[in-house]
Design a protein around this motif. Sequence first.
Motif, PDB file in Angstrom:
ATOM      1  N   SER A 153      16.779  16.601   7.822  1.00  8.07           N
ATOM      2  CA  SER A 153      18.488  16.311   8.059  1.00  8.07           C
ATOM      3  C   SER A 153      18.145  16.454   9.436  1.00  8.07           C
ATOM      4  O   SER A 153      19.419  15.789  10.433  1.00  8.07           O
ATOM      5  CB  SER A 153      18.430  17.732   8.161  1.00  8.07           C
ATOM      6  OG  SER A 153      18.151  18.112   6.607  1.00  8.07           O
ATOM      7  N   LEU A 154      17.322  16.759  10.787  1.00 11.32           N
ATOM      8  CA  LEU A 154      17.175  16.665  12.132  1.00 11.32           C
ATOM      9  C   LEU A 154      17.007  14.661  12.467  1.00 11.32           C
ATOM     10  O   LEU A 154      18.398  14.578  13.005  1.00 11.32           O
ATOM     11  CB  LEU A 154      16.286  16.968  12.787  1.00 11.32           C
ATOM     12  CG  LEU A 154      16.180  18.752  12.752  1.00 11.32           C
ATOM     13  CD1 LEU A 154      15.034  19.439  13.098  1.00 11.32           C
ATOM     14  CD2 LEU A 154      17.985  19.217  13.561  1.00 11.32           C
ATOM     15  N   ILE A 155      16.646  14.466  11.312  1.00  8.44           N
ATOM     16  CA  ILE A 155      16.890  12.612  11.576  1.00  8.44           C
ATOM     17  C   ILE A 155      17.359  11.742  11.614  1.00  8.44           C
ATOM     18  O   ILE A 155      18.140  10.863  12.183  1.00  8.44           O
ATOM     19  CB  ILE A 155      16.035  12.392  11.513  1.00  8.44           C
ATOM     20  CG1 ILE A 155      13.876  12.450  11.565  1.00  8.44           C
ATOM     21  CG2 ILE A 155      15.613  10.748  10.857  1.00  8.44           C
ATOM     22  CD1 ILE A 155      12.597  11.777  10.132  1.00  8.44           C
ATOM     23  N   THR A 156      18.349  12.412  10.444  1.00  4.50           N
ATOM     24  CA  THR A 156      19.510  12.133   9.986  1.00  4.50           C
ATOM     25  C   THR A 156      20.680  12.488  11.377  1.00  4.50           C
ATOM     26  O   THR A 156      21.183  11.310  11.532  1.00  4.50           O
ATOM     27  CB  THR A 156      19.998  12.696   8.528  1.00  4.50           C
ATOM     28  OG1 THR A 156      19.246  12.969   7.812  1.00  4.50           O
ATOM     29  CG2 THR A 156      21.147  12.272   8.124  1.00  4.50           C
ATOM     30  N   ILE A 157      20.925  13.559  11.934  1.00  7.22           N
ATOM     31  CA  ILE A 157      21.463  14.058  12.725  1.00  7.22           C
ATOM     32  C   ILE A 157      21.390  14.077  13.776  1.00  7.22           C
ATOM     33  O   ILE A 157      22.766  12.903  14.655  1.00  7.22           O
ATOM     34  CB  ILE A 157      21.651  15.671  13.170  1.00  7.22           C
ATOM     35  CG1 ILE A 157      22.493  16.374  11.246  1.00  7.22           C
ATOM     36  CG2 ILE A 157      22.558  15.888  13.794  1.00  7.22           C
ATOM     37  CD1 ILE A 157      21.982  17.620  11.728  1.00  7.22           C
ATOM     38  N   ILE A 158      20.344  12.983  14.292  1.00  9.16           N
ATOM     39  CA  ILE A 158      19.768  12.562  14.979  1.00  9.16           C
ATOM     40  C   ILE A 158      20.477  10.694  15.519  1.00  9.16           C
ATOM     41  O   ILE A 158      21.111  10.279  16.053  1.00  9.16           O
ATOM     42  CB  ILE A 158      18.512  12.633  16.016  1.00  9.16           C
ATOM     43  CG1 ILE A 158      18.086  13.416  16.182  1.00  9.16           C
ATOM     44  CG2 ILE A 158      18.122  11.096  16.350  1.00  9.16           C
ATOM     45  CD1 ILE A 158      16.362  13.391  16.561  1.00  9.16           C
ATOM     46  N   SER A 159      20.214  10.414  14.208  1.00  6.21           N
ATOM     47  CA  SER A 159      20.638   8.868  13.907  1.00  6.21           C
ATOM     48  C   SER A 159      21.958   8.581  14.065  1.00  6.21           C
ATOM     49  O   SER A 159      22.390   7.717  14.191  1.00  6.21           O
ATOM     50  CB  SER A 159      19.759   8.448  12.780  1.00  6.21           C
ATOM     51  OG  SER A 159      18.685   8.462  12.603  1.00  6.21           O
ATOM     52  N   VAL A 160      23.223   9.964  13.526  1.00  4.43           N
ATOM     53  CA  VAL A 160      24.303   9.783  13.685  1.00  4.43           C
ATOM     54  C   VAL A 160      25.143   9.026  14.752  1.00  4.43           C
ATOM     55  O   VAL A 160      26.129   8.478  15.251  1.00  4.43           O
ATOM     56  CB  VAL A 160      25.005  10.159  12.814  1.00  4.43           C
ATOM     57  CG1 VAL A 160      26.591  10.938  12.970  1.00  4.43           C
ATOM     58  CG2 VAL A 160      24.907  10.725  11.046  1.00  4.43           C
ATOM     59  N   LYS A 161      24.423  10.636  15.314  1.00  2.75           N
ATOM     60  CA  LYS A 161      24.532  10.479  17.086  1.00  2.75           C
ATOM     61  C   LYS A 161      24.074   9.315  17.446  1.00  2.75           C
ATOM     62  O   LYS A 161      24.398   8.427  18.682  1.00  2.75           O
ATOM     63  CB  LYS A 161      23.956  11.905  17.427  1.00  2.75           C
ATOM     64  CG  LYS A 161      24.038  11.650  19.550  1.00  2.75           C
ATOM     65  CD  LYS A 161      25.179  12.106  19.845  1.00  2.75           C
ATOM     66  CE  LYS A 161      25.369  11.971  21.401  1.00  2.75           C
ATOM     67  NZ  LYS A 161      26.680  11.570  21.883  1.00  2.75           N
TER      68      LYS A 161
END
Length: 643
Positions: A153-161
């Motif tokens: 989930s953190l990888i996803t959120i970081i990738s969105v940013k």
Amino acid sequence: MNTSIRQQPWLYFLIPVILILSLYTHTLGFKLGNLDEDIIVRSADVLRDSAITDILRRDAFLSKDGLAFYRPLQNLSLMIDARISQNSAPMFRLSNILIHCIVSILIIYLLMINGVSLPTAAGFSSLFAVHPLFVHTVAWIPARGDLLMTLFSLITIISVKKYQDKKKRWWLLLSVTGYLAALFSKETAIVMLLLLFVLNGADKRSIMQTIGFFMMLIIVTVSYIIIRKILITGPFHDEFGLLPALSNWQTIPESIAKITIPFFHAPMPKYTTVVTITGLTIVTLLFYYLHKQKQLLHTAILTGLLWFVLFLLPGMAFRHSLADTGYDYLEHRFYMPAIGILAGLALFIKNKHFGPVFFIIPIILFSILTIRRTSEYKTPVAFYSAAIHYNPRCAIAWYGRGNLYKEAQQYDKAIADFTEALQLKPDYFEALNNRGIARFNTKRYDEAIADYNQALQINPHHAQTYNNRANAYSASGRLREAIADYNKTLALDPTLDATFYNRGACWARQGMYDSAMADFNELIRRDSLYTLGYVYRAFTYMSINDKQNALTDFNTAIRQSPSDPQLFIYRGDIFYSLGRFTDAVNDYSRSLMLQPQQPALLIKRGLLYYTNGNTAQACEDWHTAKRLGSDEAANFVAEYCQN
């Protein structure tokens, strides 16, 4: 030191890693067997030997029954651990520790790309890394799903940013892949759809709001739901939905209290007035402060609260079937929600300067409490004892510890714990059944039968309990009742092969040798390697004076179990009855080679030697038996070995 770190910023990323390793490395020696960890122990062969496709199709309990939860990446990670380490505990624990390290590093990076200074980001990440609330997540292996879900989930959120900032398409691909991995780690990740929508909406310039991006996320979500629908088909005995979520409203204040004040933690907690009021007070004071500062609608605060609530809700919507006499929640569910609180706070104060003391003092306090709390996970008995200490009305904990005592053959302790569980939950079927087993093993057959009777009133279709009651009837000499229960056992579950052995023994004790022979024949037909089947069929042949067939069966039994000293005694007795004294002596000798301290067998072999005129060998056996404490051997020595 500070200058050195400033010159090499990457060292900040090592701070939480070093802290985690210093606090958790000693847990590598902890035993497996806490709540649900026994599933991993029982599934050792499945994890080591099954094909990857088989592992990915199993439910979260590693069974093919399709029960409740589908977390294939959790299963896959456990399989990798098992194959690397041959199912030893340290590898499972090391994986949890390393994932916690990576999550802590990602927290630093997430805060940095959102404008928090590197030292402040490292400080907040370190607080997260050493927080005693997350001992349950790191030291309890079944929390692997939450660890993986948080990581992805953190990888996803970081990738969105990063995609918002860089507009590189591979960040978009990584975000979708991260969401897929998070969802297939634990279904809680589905709430990220709403969080991502909010995060995308915060950047008016971002094309991530486009239908295409969310269509990809929706395709992933629908795919997961379809696969889950196909594979998870078993009964769901717990509650899930809006009503359980409303009844679990205390989860919100209690989680806030436990995140803020590190003194309320428990392995299997119930809601308490003190913790709930503490959490409500903290929330009230926080909102009062934000209102006074006119910061109630601060973006960081709102985003952090949304993150916190969204990831908390799925756990709140679940209520265990034994919640009233078990636990209300488990603390690993706070792992991902807590990052929302931490990130919101860090972003809220990112323009303020804090010295090292702001972080060092709580880090030291948290570390001390974490070290102390990890001891509760050292052994399964320690885990359940801690659960009972903090929540004495937890029937599951009493039952769990009772099972451990039963497996360790500490039957009196097991019976006491099962009794405590039954006082809290009188219809606890498993506790009744297992207390019956413990009582059976202490030869309290009537009490065991009474427990099985109660258990069968609750679940009259449980084959193994009929088998257990039949064993108790048999041991107390009630053979007709035993046979009736063995019949019921096989009617309910014809695959319980050992029941044929048990029923056959009862038939033989009643002198009904044809029925006994039929059961032993069926047992051997089903499992030609079942040694006791041959042994009891041999006894049955002996009962009808068919010594040759008995000898054939003992020959087979010995080929299958050549290290069993008793089998050589049985065959030696047949040789003796057939007048084959040399063969009998040879078998007795082989039994004594395997188990030398058998005074009765030494006396028997000595008599054979004496009968065949070998007084010296006979006296040597009797002297040896005498040294082992046999009065009968002493009499033989006195009468026959004086010269």
